[in-house]
Write a protein that holds these residues in place. Sequence first.
Motif, PDB file in Angstrom:
ATOM      1  N   TYR A  85       0.858  -1.186   0.000  1.00 48.27           N
ATOM      2  CA  TYR A  85       0.000   0.000   0.000  1.00 48.27           C
ATOM      3  C   TYR A  85       0.893   1.234   0.000  1.00 48.27           C
ATOM      4  N   THR A  86       0.682   2.137  -0.976  1.00 49.35           N
ATOM      5  CA  THR A  86       1.488   3.357  -1.013  1.00 49.35           C
ATOM      6  C   THR A  86       0.793   4.454  -0.216  1.00 49.35           C
ATOM      7  N   THR A  87       1.505   4.967   0.782  1.00 48.76           N
ATOM      8  CA  THR A  87       0.912   5.931   1.704  1.00 48.76           C
ATOM      9  C   THR A  87       2.004   6.772   2.359  1.00 48.76           C
ATOM     10  N   PRO A  88       1.751   8.082   2.570  1.00 46.46           N
ATOM     11  CA  PRO A  88       2.786   8.905   3.191  1.00 46.46           C
ATOM     12  C   PRO A  88       3.155   8.467   4.610  1.00 46.46           C
ATOM     13  N   ASP A  89       2.305   7.665   5.266  1.00 48.55           N
ATOM     14  CA  ASP A  89       2.679   7.189   6.607  1.00 48.55           C
ATOM     15  C   ASP A  89       3.277   5.782   6.583  1.00 48.55           C
ATOM     16  N   GLU A 129       3.665  -1.390   3.827  1.00 47.26           N
ATOM     17  CA  GLU A 129       3.217  -0.015   3.574  1.00 47.26           C
ATOM     18  C   GLU A 129       4.429   0.835   3.252  1.00 47.26           C
ATOM     19  N   ILE A 130       4.395   1.491   2.098  1.00 45.83           N
ATOM     20  CA  ILE A 130       5.573   2.216   1.628  1.00 45.83           C
ATOM     21  C   ILE A 130       5.260   3.686   1.358  1.00 45.83           C
ATOM     22  N   SER A 131       6.165   4.551   1.857  1.00 46.13           N
ATOM     23  CA  SER A 131       6.182   5.968   1.497  1.00 46.13           C
ATOM     24  C   SER A 131       7.452   6.194   0.693  1.00 46.13           C
ATOM     25  N   ILE A 132       7.418   7.105  -0.289  1.00 43.73           N
ATOM     26  CA  ILE A 132       8.658   7.357  -1.041  1.00 43.73           C
ATOM     27  C   ILE A 132       9.391   8.602  -0.556  1.00 43.73           C
ATOM     28  N   GLY A 133       8.924   9.211   0.512  1.00 44.21           N
ATOM     29  CA  GLY A 133       9.660  10.358   1.039  1.00 44.21           C
ATOM     30  C   GLY A 133       8.797  11.206   1.944  1.00 44.21           C
ATOM     31  N   ASP A 134       9.440  12.083   2.688  1.00 45.09           N
ATOM     32  CA  ASP A 134       8.707  12.899   3.655  1.00 45.09           C
ATOM     33  C   ASP A 134       8.147  14.167   3.025  1.00 45.09           C
ATOM     34  N   TYR A 135       7.190  13.963   2.153  1.00 44.95           N
ATOM     35  CA  TYR A 135       6.464  15.048   1.508  1.00 44.95           C
ATOM     36  C   TYR A 135       5.152  14.428   1.068  1.00 44.95           C
ATOM     37  N   VAL A 136       4.153  15.248   0.749  1.00 45.48           N
ATOM     38  CA  VAL A 136       2.847  14.685   0.434  1.00 45.48           C
ATOM     39  C   VAL A 136       2.526  14.800  -1.058  1.00 45.48           C
ATOM     40  N   LEU A 137       2.157  13.680  -1.651  1.00 44.56           N
ATOM     41  CA  LEU A 137       1.698  13.639  -3.040  1.00 44.56           C
ATOM     42  C   LEU A 137       0.181  13.614  -3.048  1.00 44.56           C
ATOM     43  N   SER A 138      -0.409  13.963  -4.184  1.00 44.31           N
ATOM     44  CA  SER A 138      -1.873  13.971  -4.287  1.00 44.31           C
ATOM     45  C   SER A 138      -2.451  12.570  -4.249  1.00 44.31           C
ATOM     46  N   GLY A 139      -1.622  11.586  -4.575  1.00 42.10           N
ATOM     47  CA  GLY A 139      -2.087  10.205  -4.528  1.00 42.10           C
ATOM     48  C   GLY A 139      -0.891   9.276  -4.597  1.00 42.10           C
ATOM     49  N   GLY A 140      -1.132   7.974  -4.379  1.00 42.10           N
ATOM     50  CA  GLY A 140      -0.038   7.016  -4.374  1.00 42.10           C
ATOM     51  C   GLY A 140       0.408   6.582  -5.768  1.00 42.10           C
ATOM     52  N   GLU A 141      -0.245   7.110  -6.812  1.00 42.53           N
ATOM     53  CA  GLU A 141       0.054   6.649  -8.177  1.00 42.53           C
ATOM     54  C   GLU A 141       1.494   6.943  -8.600  1.00 42.53           C
ATOM     55  N   LEU A 142       1.936   8.188  -8.360  1.00 42.80           N
ATOM     56  CA  LEU A 142       3.307   8.518  -8.748  1.00 42.80           C
ATOM     57  C   LEU A 142       4.289   7.702  -7.920  1.00 42.80           C
ATOM     58  N   ALA A 143       3.960   7.464  -6.653  1.00 46.59           N
ATOM     59  CA  ALA A 143       4.810   6.627  -5.811  1.00 46.59           C
ATOM     60  C   ALA A 143       4.871   5.207  -6.374  1.00 46.59           C
ATOM     61  N   ALA A 144       3.735   4.674  -6.817  1.00 42.37           N
ATOM     62  CA  ALA A 144       3.715   3.315  -7.388  1.00 42.37           C
ATOM     63  C   ALA A 144       4.577   3.258  -8.646  1.00 42.37           C
TER      64      ALA A 144
HETATM   65 CL1  6GU Z   1       3.321   6.537  -1.169  1.00 37.76          CL
HETATM   66  N1  6GU Z   1       1.635   8.569  -1.206  1.00 37.76           N
HETATM   67  C1  6GU Z   1       1.330   9.857  -1.059  1.00 37.76           C
HETATM   68  N2  6GU Z   1       0.070  10.254  -1.262  1.00 37.76           N
HETATM   69  N3  6GU Z   1       2.205  10.789  -0.702  1.00 37.76           N
HETATM   70  C2  6GU Z   1       3.449  10.371  -0.512  1.00 37.76           C
HETATM   71  C3  6GU Z   1       3.844   9.034  -0.651  1.00 37.76           C
HETATM   72  C4  6GU Z   1       2.895   8.139  -0.999  1.00 37.76           C
HETATM   73  N4  6GU Z   1       5.157   8.942  -0.384  1.00 37.76           N
HETATM   74  C5  6GU Z   1       5.534  10.169  -0.094  1.00 37.76           C
HETATM   75  N5  6GU Z   1       4.526  11.029  -0.160  1.00 37.76           N
END
Ligand code: 6GU
Length: 227
Positions: A85-89, A129-144
């Motif tokens: 699951y791609t998520t900022p947390d 559960e994966i985040s790609i960095g400490d910033y917020v994206l509009s959705g997990g699509e770019l992270a995926a």
């Molecule tokens: Cl995986 N999702 C979103 N929405 N924001 C992010 C992220 C993922 N990783 C870093 N920021």
Amino acid sequence: MRIDIITVLPELIQSPLDHSIIKRAKEKGLVEVVLHNLRDFTDDKHKTVDDYAFGGGAGMLMKIEPLARAIESLSSERDYDEIIYTTPDGTLFSQSTANKLSLLENVIILCGHYKGIDQRIRDHYITMEISIGDYVLSGGELAAAVITDSIVRLIPGVISDETSALSDSFQDDLLAPPVYTRPAEYRGWKVPEILLSGNTKEIEKWRFEQSLERTRKLRPDLLEEDE
Ligand code: 6GU
């Protein structure tokens, strides 16, 4: 390897999968990346994928039923090694995670969207559960897309020059050394003499020293002891 991506915005991920290394990997049959539109797993006329949060608060959540249906539909076809699951947390993504994932057979990536997914999906289906960095994206699509790209290039045979992926920055916790191509001199800016010397051993030594120096200067955190 097969990567199934569940998303409300397949168009957002399609293009990066159709170019360059991922495109060639698919053509060579080394990876299959399949996009699934979450709306195809709804059962109402409006194809509803979001709903309000219990207890109030701003923003919509991804509904539980279409998510469960999508995951179960895929899982009935094959066994999955990880359901991501791609998520900022989530846990911060890294080269070492990419290395591990590149060895797996079947993976689902569920793209978080809106304010996230119903917690019960995380509790009962998600294994990572994966985040790609400490910033917020509009959705997990770019992270995926980022995660998929970093994994696919590591699959054996995808990059023709075997050593190429291995010499990337981060692969040995060091940044890559500076690189140069022709001409050997441009506007008086010279390529380091050593690279023109033909002395492979000395060149390797120089590259390693440059890597170390660059890492010390730009990313000293990479040189600290592993946690
Ligand atoms: Cl995986 N999702 C979103 N929405 N924001 C992010 C992220 C993922 N990783 C870093 N920021």
